[in-house]
Design a protein around this motif. Structure first.
Motif: not given
Length: 148
Positions: A99-123
């Protein structure tokens, strides 16, 4: 893999929010990691599924370039997918009219690292959680300007 979800309200009508977010060139205004985002092809054409952008982001002082494609464009849903040699990224954005010209945003981001870059997942999980919080702030500010 890094998976982040944020939900928040903005003072912007649903149709204006969806149109703005579907044009990924605007990411420079709402994504704190984006350095530049340039539409491939004719930027005067409306952003429709299949449209592509070259996005340059800077994370932890390092720049990387991803090619993004608008995959889904519906009255309440935008999905953009990006890819390069080290990662695949999906921004899944749902916009619910309130109501009232407002919106609810649901922002979902997924990043999948490849090869050696997967080692950085926790950081990278920690880094992208902070970026997601900043994205909420910046996207809210951008959509507030669009809505007024």
């Amino acid at each position: 893999m890094v998976h982040i979800v944020r939900e928040f309200e903005v003072p912007c009508p649903q149709d204006a929010a969806v149109a703005y977010l579907a044009d990924f060139a605007h990411a420079v205004e709402w994504d704190p990691g984006t350095v530049s985002c340039v539409r491939n092809g004719d930027p005067s054409e409306p952003a429709l599924p299949g449209a592509t952008w070259t996005n340059t982001s800077k994370v932890l002082g390092r720049e990387t370039e991803l090619q993004y494609t608008l995959v889904t464009l519906q009255p309440d849903h935008v999905v953009l997918e990006g890819s390069n040699n080290t990662a695949d990224s999906t921004d899944d954005i749902r916009v619910t009219s309130l109501d009232g010209g407002r919106s609810r945003i649901r922002y979902e981001a997924t990043i999948t690292f490849k090869a050696v870059a997967r080692l950085a997942d926790p950081l990278m999980g920690l880094v992208f959680r902070k970026i997601a919080d900043d994205t909420v702030r910046d996207m809210t500010a951008a959509l507030t300007r669009v809505g007024h």
